[in-house]
Scaffold this motif. Structure first.
Motif, PDB file in Angstrom:
ATOM      1  N   PHE A  29       0.691  -0.954  -0.068  1.00  0.00           N
ATOM      2  CA  PHE A  29       0.116   0.264   0.048  1.00  0.00           C
ATOM      3  C   PHE A  29       0.946   0.749  -0.295  1.00  0.00           C
ATOM      4  O   PHE A  29       2.178   1.498   0.793  1.00  0.00           O
ATOM      5  CB  PHE A  29      -0.603   0.137   1.397  1.00  0.00           C
ATOM      6  CG  PHE A  29      -2.071  -0.967   1.399  1.00  0.00           C
ATOM      7  CD1 PHE A  29      -3.502  -0.945   0.355  1.00  0.00           C
ATOM      8  CD2 PHE A  29      -1.961  -2.048   1.598  1.00  0.00           C
ATOM      9  CE1 PHE A  29      -4.074  -1.677   0.453  1.00  0.00           C
ATOM     10  CE2 PHE A  29      -2.389  -3.152   2.075  1.00  0.00           C
ATOM     11  CZ  PHE A  29      -3.510  -3.598   0.814  1.00  0.00           C
ATOM     12  N   LYS A  30      -0.184   2.774  -0.267  1.00  0.00           N
ATOM     13  CA  LYS A  30       1.348   3.256  -0.690  1.00  0.00           C
ATOM     14  C   LYS A  30       0.392   4.813  -0.245  1.00  0.00           C
ATOM     15  O   LYS A  30      -0.653   5.490  -0.084  1.00  0.00           O
ATOM     16  CB  LYS A  30       1.297   3.459  -1.967  1.00  0.00           C
ATOM     17  CG  LYS A  30       2.805   5.551  -2.377  1.00  0.00           C
ATOM     18  CD  LYS A  30       2.862   5.097  -3.463  1.00  0.00           C
ATOM     19  CE  LYS A  30       3.566   6.644  -3.507  1.00  0.00           C
ATOM     20  NZ  LYS A  30       4.123   6.925  -5.082  1.00  0.00           N
ATOM     21  N   CYS A  31       1.321   4.998   1.117  1.00  0.00           N
ATOM     22  CA  CYS A  31       0.653   6.348   2.067  1.00  0.00           C
ATOM     23  C   CYS A  31       1.438   7.525   0.826  1.00  0.00           C
ATOM     24  O   CYS A  31       2.296   7.658   0.581  1.00  0.00           O
ATOM     25  CB  CYS A  31       1.052   6.559   3.539  1.00  0.00           C
ATOM     26  SG  CYS A  31       0.832   7.904   3.948  1.00  0.00           S
ATOM     27  N   PRO A  32       0.264   8.764   0.571  1.00  0.00           N
ATOM     28  CA  PRO A  32       0.442   9.508  -0.185  1.00  0.00           C
ATOM     29  C   PRO A  32       1.483  10.601   0.744  1.00  0.00           C
ATOM     30  O   PRO A  32       2.835  10.760  -0.338  1.00  0.00           O
ATOM     31  CB  PRO A  32      -0.991  10.839   0.790  1.00  0.00           C
ATOM     32  CG  PRO A  32      -1.351  10.015   0.804  1.00  0.00           C
ATOM     33  CD  PRO A  32      -1.344   8.536   1.070  1.00  0.00           C
ATOM     34  N   PRO A  50      -8.292  -4.817   0.134  1.00  0.00           N
ATOM     35  CA  PRO A  50      -9.034  -3.837   0.887  1.00  0.00           C
ATOM     36  C   PRO A  50      -7.883  -2.842  -0.584  1.00  0.00           C
ATOM     37  O   PRO A  50      -7.154  -3.002  -0.910  1.00  0.00           O
ATOM     38  CB  PRO A  50      -8.621  -3.395   2.056  1.00  0.00           C
ATOM     39  CG  PRO A  50      -8.155  -4.135   1.783  1.00  0.00           C
ATOM     40  CD  PRO A  50      -7.307  -5.695   1.859  1.00  0.00           C
ATOM     41  N   ARG A  51      -9.000  -2.069  -1.003  1.00  0.00           N
ATOM     42  CA  ARG A  51      -8.430  -0.877  -1.868  1.00  0.00           C
ATOM     43  C   ARG A  51      -8.290   0.015  -1.199  1.00  0.00           C
ATOM     44  O   ARG A  51      -6.721   0.583  -1.280  1.00  0.00           O
ATOM     45  CB  ARG A  51      -9.148  -0.614  -2.592  1.00  0.00           C
ATOM     46  CG  ARG A  51     -10.291  -1.531  -4.460  1.00  0.00           C
ATOM     47  CD  ARG A  51     -11.071  -0.821  -4.727  1.00  0.00           C
ATOM     48  NE  ARG A  51     -11.205  -1.972  -6.182  1.00  0.00           N
ATOM     49  CZ  ARG A  51     -11.924  -1.708  -6.892  1.00  0.00           C
ATOM     50  NH1 ARG A  51     -12.633   0.117  -7.150  1.00  0.00           N
ATOM     51  NH2 ARG A  51     -12.714  -1.519  -7.563  1.00  0.00           N
ATOM     52  N   PHE A  79       4.627   0.589   1.918  1.00  0.00           N
ATOM     53  CA  PHE A  79       4.278  -0.233   3.468  1.00  0.00           C
ATOM     54  C   PHE A  79       3.099  -1.367   2.943  1.00  0.00           C
ATOM     55  O   PHE A  79       2.806  -1.233   1.523  1.00  0.00           O
ATOM     56  CB  PHE A  79       3.765   0.466   4.525  1.00  0.00           C
ATOM     57  CG  PHE A  79       2.806   0.800   4.386  1.00  0.00           C
ATOM     58  CD1 PHE A  79       1.363  -0.103   4.979  1.00  0.00           C
ATOM     59  CD2 PHE A  79       1.976   1.936   4.134  1.00  0.00           C
ATOM     60  CE1 PHE A  79      -0.064  -0.008   5.173  1.00  0.00           C
ATOM     61  CE2 PHE A  79       0.723   2.239   4.366  1.00  0.00           C
ATOM     62  CZ  PHE A  79      -0.183   2.029   4.095  1.00  0.00           C
ATOM     63  N   GLU A  80       3.532  -2.714   3.291  1.00  0.00           N
ATOM     64  CA  GLU A  80       3.378  -4.288   3.564  1.00  0.00           C
ATOM     65  C   GLU A  80       1.956  -4.566   4.245  1.00  0.00           C
ATOM     66  O   GLU A  80       2.248  -4.251   6.077  1.00  0.00           O
ATOM     67  CB  GLU A  80       3.947  -4.993   3.519  1.00  0.00           C
ATOM     68  CG  GLU A  80       5.206  -4.382   1.745  1.00  0.00           C
ATOM     69  CD  GLU A  80       6.461  -5.786   1.772  1.00  0.00           C
ATOM     70  OE1 GLU A  80       6.916  -5.894   2.500  1.00  0.00           O
ATOM     71  OE2 GLU A  80       6.997  -6.111   0.775  1.00  0.00           O
ATOM     72  N   GLU A  81       0.827  -4.701   4.424  1.00  0.00           N
ATOM     73  CA  GLU A  81      -0.277  -6.084   5.211  1.00  0.00           C
ATOM     74  C   GLU A  81      -0.635  -7.118   4.752  1.00  0.00           C
ATOM     75  O   GLU A  81      -0.738  -7.144   3.397  1.00  0.00           O
ATOM     76  CB  GLU A  81      -0.930  -4.668   5.319  1.00  0.00           C
ATOM     77  CG  GLU A  81      -0.792  -3.850   5.588  1.00  0.00           C
ATOM     78  CD  GLU A  81      -2.380  -2.687   6.039  1.00  0.00           C
ATOM     79  OE1 GLU A  81      -2.975  -3.402   5.441  1.00  0.00           O
ATOM     80  OE2 GLU A  81      -2.268  -2.063   7.149  1.00  0.00           O
ATOM     81  N   ARG A 128      -3.121   3.770  -0.451  1.00  0.00           N
ATOM     82  CA  ARG A 128      -4.164   2.647  -1.790  1.00  0.00           C
ATOM     83  C   ARG A 128      -3.595   1.887  -1.603  1.00  0.00           C
ATOM     84  O   ARG A 128      -1.683   2.018  -1.631  1.00  0.00           O
ATOM     85  CB  ARG A 128      -4.211   3.627  -2.597  1.00  0.00           C
ATOM     86  CG  ARG A 128      -5.296   4.485  -2.686  1.00  0.00           C
ATOM     87  CD  ARG A 128      -5.955   5.560  -3.403  1.00  0.00           C
ATOM     88  NE  ARG A 128      -7.353   5.466  -3.907  1.00  0.00           N
ATOM     89  CZ  ARG A 128      -8.108   4.971  -4.430  1.00  0.00           C
ATOM     90  NH1 ARG A 128      -7.119   5.141  -5.966  1.00  0.00           N
ATOM     91  NH2 ARG A 128      -8.474   4.145  -4.801  1.00  0.00           N
ATOM     92  N   LYS A 129      -3.974   0.812  -2.614  1.00  0.00           N
ATOM     93  CA  LYS A 129      -3.119  -0.452  -2.573  1.00  0.00           C
ATOM     94  C   LYS A 129      -2.204  -0.480  -4.119  1.00  0.00           C
ATOM     95  O   LYS A 129      -2.966  -0.040  -5.081  1.00  0.00           O
ATOM     96  CB  LYS A 129      -4.017  -1.951  -2.883  1.00  0.00           C
ATOM     97  CG  LYS A 129      -3.940  -2.819  -3.065  1.00  0.00           C
ATOM     98  CD  LYS A 129      -4.922  -4.164  -3.391  1.00  0.00           C
ATOM     99  CE  LYS A 129      -3.958  -5.161  -3.451  1.00  0.00           C
ATOM    100  NZ  LYS A 129      -3.355  -5.210  -5.564  1.00  0.00           N
TER     101      LYS A 129
END
Length: 94
Positions: free
Chosen positions: A6-9, A24-25, A14-16, A37-38
């Motif tokens: 996932f990418k935080c602005p 989840p999207r 980071f990974e989950e 967002r994924k």
């Protein structure tokens, strides 16, 4: 369970872990709580069989630490026999 990116602005990637049946999207960032967002990428499976795991770790290691060649391929075996017979010295050499 697969690992998704996932990418935080603000914080970055980071990974989950999520089940494949419920991906989840978007999710909350672990550091700042913003909507992340994924990223479209291949999933990373956390459980590999031992043969595949060894092959992957060997390939990763060879990228940074290539194995040093100590002998020519196919030279493992008996050395060429050496004769001490003086008559053999007169034979033609290849």
């Amino acid at each position: 369970m697969p690992l998704y990116e996932f990418k935080c602005p603000t914080c970055g990637v980071f990974e989950e872990h999520h089940p494949m049946s419920n991906i989840p999207r978007a999710t909350a960032c672990h550091e700042c709580g913003a909507d992340a967002r994924k990223i479209m990428s291949s999933i990373k499976l956390s459980h590999l069989n031992s043969a595949r795991g060894k092959a992957l770790s060997s390939a990763e290691a060879s990228a940074h630490e290539p194995q040093v060649v100590t002998s020519m391929p196919g030279t493992r075996g008996r050395p060429t026999p050496v004769t001490t017979n003086p008559l053999h010295a007169k034979l033609p050499r290849p």
